[in-house]
Design a protein around this motif. Structure first.
Motif, PDB file in Angstrom:
ATOM      1  N   TYR A 127     -10.744  43.693  27.536  1.00  0.00           N
ATOM      2  CA  TYR A 127     -10.552  42.320  28.245  1.00  0.00           C
ATOM      3  C   TYR A 127      -9.864  41.070  27.458  1.00  0.00           C
ATOM      4  O   TYR A 127     -10.346  41.058  26.356  1.00  0.00           O
ATOM      5  N   LYS A 128      -9.064  40.289  28.138  1.00  0.00           N
ATOM      6  CA  LYS A 128      -8.690  38.962  27.545  1.00  0.00           C
ATOM      7  C   LYS A 128      -9.907  38.188  27.227  1.00  0.00           C
ATOM      8  O   LYS A 128     -10.201  37.671  26.406  1.00  0.00           O
ATOM      9  N   VAL A 129     -10.949  38.163  28.320  1.00  0.00           N
ATOM     10  CA  VAL A 129     -12.059  37.395  28.329  1.00  0.00           C
ATOM     11  C   VAL A 129     -13.068  38.304  29.133  1.00  0.00           C
ATOM     12  O   VAL A 129     -13.493  38.362  30.174  1.00  0.00           O
ATOM     13  N   GLY A 171      -7.523  40.651  33.205  1.00  0.00           N
ATOM     14  CA  GLY A 171      -8.053  40.575  31.807  1.00  0.00           C
ATOM     15  C   GLY A 171      -9.332  39.784  31.767  1.00  0.00           C
ATOM     16  O   GLY A 171      -9.709  39.450  30.765  1.00  0.00           O
ATOM     17  N   VAL A 172      -9.735  39.291  33.178  1.00  0.00           N
ATOM     18  CA  VAL A 172     -11.152  38.533  33.013  1.00  0.00           C
ATOM     19  C   VAL A 172     -12.141  39.343  33.571  1.00  0.00           C
ATOM     20  O   VAL A 172     -12.256  39.636  34.789  1.00  0.00           O
ATOM     21  N   GLU A 173     -13.184  39.684  32.776  1.00  0.00           N
ATOM     22  CA  GLU A 173     -14.418  40.254  33.276  1.00  0.00           C
ATOM     23  C   GLU A 173     -15.366  39.313  33.928  1.00  0.00           C
ATOM     24  O   GLU A 173     -15.817  38.427  33.117  1.00  0.00           O
ATOM     25  N   THR A 174     -15.960  39.632  35.179  1.00  0.00           N
ATOM     26  CA  THR A 174     -16.774  38.665  35.609  1.00  0.00           C
ATOM     27  C   THR A 174     -17.963  39.544  36.029  1.00  0.00           C
ATOM     28  O   THR A 174     -17.964  40.834  36.007  1.00  0.00           O
ATOM     29  N   LEU A 175     -18.952  38.968  36.727  1.00  0.00           N
ATOM     30  CA  LEU A 175     -20.124  39.648  37.056  1.00  0.00           C
ATOM     31  C   LEU A 175     -20.394  39.270  38.702  1.00  0.00           C
ATOM     32  O   LEU A 175     -20.630  38.217  38.882  1.00  0.00           O
ATOM     33  N   ILE A 176     -20.874  40.393  39.112  1.00  0.00           N
ATOM     34  CA  ILE A 176     -21.350  40.156  40.643  1.00  0.00           C
ATOM     35  C   ILE A 176     -22.765  40.734  40.731  1.00  0.00           C
ATOM     36  O   ILE A 176     -22.842  41.897  40.656  1.00  0.00           O
ATOM     37  N   LYS A 177     -23.799  39.844  40.424  1.00  0.00           N
ATOM     38  CA  LYS A 177     -25.007  40.444  40.242  1.00  0.00           C
ATOM     39  C   LYS A 177     -25.704  40.597  41.643  1.00  0.00           C
ATOM     40  O   LYS A 177     -26.643  41.695  41.548  1.00  0.00           O
ATOM     41  N   ILE A 203     -20.087  34.823  42.366  1.00  0.00           N
ATOM     42  CA  ILE A 203     -19.568  35.669  41.219  1.00  0.00           C
ATOM     43  C   ILE A 203     -19.887  34.783  39.950  1.00  0.00           C
ATOM     44  O   ILE A 203     -19.759  33.343  39.997  1.00  0.00           O
ATOM     45  N   SER A 204     -20.159  35.603  38.852  1.00  0.00           N
ATOM     46  CA  SER A 204     -20.490  34.623  37.634  1.00  0.00           C
ATOM     47  C   SER A 204     -19.441  34.946  36.817  1.00  0.00           C
ATOM     48  O   SER A 204     -18.778  35.774  36.555  1.00  0.00           O
ATOM     49  N   LEU A 205     -18.927  33.544  36.309  1.00  0.00           N
ATOM     50  CA  LEU A 205     -17.832  33.681  35.459  1.00  0.00           C
ATOM     51  C   LEU A 205     -18.117  34.018  33.761  1.00  0.00           C
ATOM     52  O   LEU A 205     -19.478  33.542  33.731  1.00  0.00           O
ATOM     53  N   PRO A 206     -17.443  34.213  33.117  1.00  0.00           N
ATOM     54  CA  PRO A 206     -17.674  34.224  31.556  1.00  0.00           C
ATOM     55  C   PRO A 206     -18.352  33.222  30.999  1.00  0.00           C
ATOM     56  O   PRO A 206     -17.843  32.090  31.262  1.00  0.00           O
ATOM     57  N   MET A 207     -19.462  32.967  30.438  1.00  0.00           N
ATOM     58  CA  MET A 207     -20.209  32.011  30.072  1.00  0.00           C
ATOM     59  C   MET A 207     -21.021  32.368  28.651  1.00  0.00           C
ATOM     60  O   MET A 207     -22.111  33.091  28.789  1.00  0.00           O
ATOM     61  N   TYR A 208     -20.413  32.093  27.547  1.00  0.00           N
ATOM     62  CA  TYR A 208     -21.356  32.127  26.249  1.00  0.00           C
ATOM     63  C   TYR A 208     -20.965  31.140  25.276  1.00  0.00           C
ATOM     64  O   TYR A 208     -19.380  30.948  25.285  1.00  0.00           O
ATOM     65  N   PRO A 209     -21.406  30.832  24.160  1.00  0.00           N
ATOM     66  CA  PRO A 209     -21.065  30.021  23.137  1.00  0.00           C
ATOM     67  C   PRO A 209     -19.733  30.005  22.575  1.00  0.00           C
ATOM     68  O   PRO A 209     -18.968  29.215  22.152  1.00  0.00           O
ATOM     69  N   GLU A 210     -19.525  31.305  22.297  1.00  0.00           N
ATOM     70  CA  GLU A 210     -18.226  31.956  21.344  1.00  0.00           C
ATOM     71  C   GLU A 210     -16.938  31.783  22.184  1.00  0.00           C
ATOM     72  O   GLU A 210     -16.050  31.803  21.579  1.00  0.00           O
ATOM     73  N   VAL A 256     -11.439  29.826  28.403  1.00  0.00           N
ATOM     74  CA  VAL A 256     -12.010  29.153  29.642  1.00  0.00           C
ATOM     75  C   VAL A 256     -10.813  28.776  30.398  1.00  0.00           C
ATOM     76  O   VAL A 256     -10.689  28.830  31.489  1.00  0.00           O
ATOM     77  N   GLY A 257      -9.700  28.125  29.841  1.00  0.00           N
ATOM     78  CA  GLY A 257      -8.391  27.613  30.447  1.00  0.00           C
ATOM     79  C   GLY A 257      -7.851  28.892  31.218  1.00  0.00           C
ATOM     80  O   GLY A 257      -7.334  28.777  32.227  1.00  0.00           O
ATOM     81  N   TYR A 258      -7.922  29.759  30.464  1.00  0.00           N
ATOM     82  CA  TYR A 258      -7.296  31.287  31.059  1.00  0.00           C
ATOM     83  C   TYR A 258      -8.049  31.538  32.390  1.00  0.00           C
ATOM     84  O   TYR A 258      -7.306  31.906  33.363  1.00  0.00           O
ATOM     85  N   VAL A 259      -9.207  31.546  32.346  1.00  0.00           N
ATOM     86  CA  VAL A 259     -10.140  32.158  33.499  1.00  0.00           C
ATOM     87  C   VAL A 259      -9.796  31.424  34.488  1.00  0.00           C
ATOM     88  O   VAL A 259      -9.360  31.519  35.855  1.00  0.00           O
TER      89      VAL A 259
END
Ligand SMILES: *Cc1c(COP(=O)(O)O)cnc(C)c1O
Length: 377
Positions: free
Chosen positions: A3-5, A313-319, A348-355, A361-364
């Motif tokens: 994934y890009k993200v 290329g954006v991985e998200t999560l549906i928990k 839907i959860s978007l990518p979220m981590y300090p790194e 983020v802009g790409y998402v």
């Protein structure tokens, strides 16, 4: 697929602090300090300080933190325990494992317990409230504590997703999640804000008796090598994991700061897309300090959006595709919780981590904007 993200990136965080982690782990292994040794004690002290309580007890998971909290606080068979359906299933499962009966209430617009719904479900058998500070946002603890006092209920905070989150109490000022109820329950599962390299958890409390009971429960009731005072379990926080957490704890405040920065960028850039609903904006309510374990949005055509992001290329999560109380195996279908049921179709959860970089983020954001523009008729 690369994934890009990606949704999480454990190895990136490791690489950033590799020197200190490797040195610490080698040190622990060279000492042969594996079970309940000085790193565990040190971590318990540091965690208690960070949360602002007298005691912390390291366990092997957040699940056992909840389970042991209920046992140590004296749950009896058939006691009713109020919590939410919109949470990780462990918040509910541990009530059942401890012999209690879960009573589920709905959540509000901010995805956490709607405290306005609490009083209606309190009955003669109600003994506990478990507010779940979901996604890094605390429940309105002013209200929870007032109701608990009025009806003489015990409060156990599920703080597994909210280490470092704060709520401003009228008389007490800012209080950290996990320091307000009789116990606070934490998880160090790798994806949590403070994660170790496997499973881990802890309880926090100001009550010496509860802390001691949990210490016994995690180690088969062994008060000393020769004195077994009750039946217990094996649920100790590994000393090696505790050593890792000691290293990581030093970065926690910076990581939280960065999570809040990312949340700010998301909410700034995503404002105005009418097909999505954003989580509460940072500092929009002066009583909340959110730490953004997750950045969760409600989205129209959510499943399509998920696939579109994946293709780009954006991985998200549906928990929560199915609300916990609608899971056939859990026998909770008697509850009707319209907001929780609705959220199961939209979150839907978007990518979220300090790194994450600002570019990522802009790409998402660009992809989300692209999706709705593209599909708009
Ligand atoms: C992760 C989590 C738990 C359970 O923690 P584990 O360490 O995975 O057992 C409990 N409650 C909530 C809200 C969680 O997110």
């Amino acid at each position: 697929m690369g994934y890009k993200v990606p949704f999480v990136n454990y190895s990136l965080q490791y690489k950033k602090i590799k020197k200190r982690i490797d040195k610490t782990m080698a040190d622990v292994l060279n000492r042969g300090d594996l079970i309940l040794r000085k790193d565990t004690e040190e971590f318990e002290k540091k965690l208690a300080d960070f949360i602002g309580v007298k005691y912390a007890v390291g366990l092997n998971s957040g699940t056992d933190a909840l389970f042991f909290s209920l046992l140590a606080c004296g749950i009896k068979k058939g006691d009713e325990v109020i919590t939410v359906s919109h949470t990780f299933v462990a918040s509910i499962a541990t009530i059942v494992q401890a012999g209690g009966k879960p009573i589920l209430v709905d959540v509000g617009n901010d995805y956490v317990m709607d405290t306005g719904k609490l009083e209606k479900v309190i009955g003669p058998k109600t003994k506990f409230i478990i507010p779940v500070h979901l996604n890094g946002r605390m429940v309105d603890m002013e209200k929870v504590m007032a109701i608990a006092k009025k009806y003489n209920l015990i409060v156990i905070e599920d703080a597994a997703q909210s280490i470092g989150a704060k709520y401003k109490m009228k008389k007490l000022g800012w209080r950290v999640g996990g320091s307000i109820g009789l116990t606070g329950c934490f998880s160090f599962y790798p994806a949590k804000i403070l994660g170790c390299f496997g499973d881990g958890g802890a309880i926090t409390t100001n009550n010496q008796d509860i802390a001691q009971k949990v210490r016994l429960l995690r180690d088969h009731g062994q008060e000393t090598k020769t004195n077994i005072v009750c039946y217990g379990w094996n649920s100790r926080l590994d000393n090696l994991q505790a050593a890792v957490l000691n290293v990581k704890l030093a970065y926690l405040s910076d990581w939280i700061k960065r999570r809040r920065e990312i949340a700010k960028i998301y909410s700034h850039m995503l404002t105005g897309i009418k097909e999505i609903k954003l989580p509460p904006e940072i500092d929009s309510d002066p009583n909340y300090f959110d730490v953004f374990q997750n950045y969760v949005i409600c989205a129209e055509r959510r499943n399509e959006l998920y696939n579109y992001l994946k293709e780009n290329g954006v991985e998200t999560l549906i928990k929560d595709r199915v609300a916990n109380h609608c899971q056939p195996g859990l026998n909770l279908s008697r509850f009707k919780l319209p907001v929780s049921e609705h959220l199961a179709n939209e979150v839907i959860s978007l990518p979220m981590y300090p790194e994450l970089t600002n570019q990522q983020v802009g790409y998402v954001v660009k992809c989300i904007v692209g999706f709705y523009r593209h599909r708009r008729v």
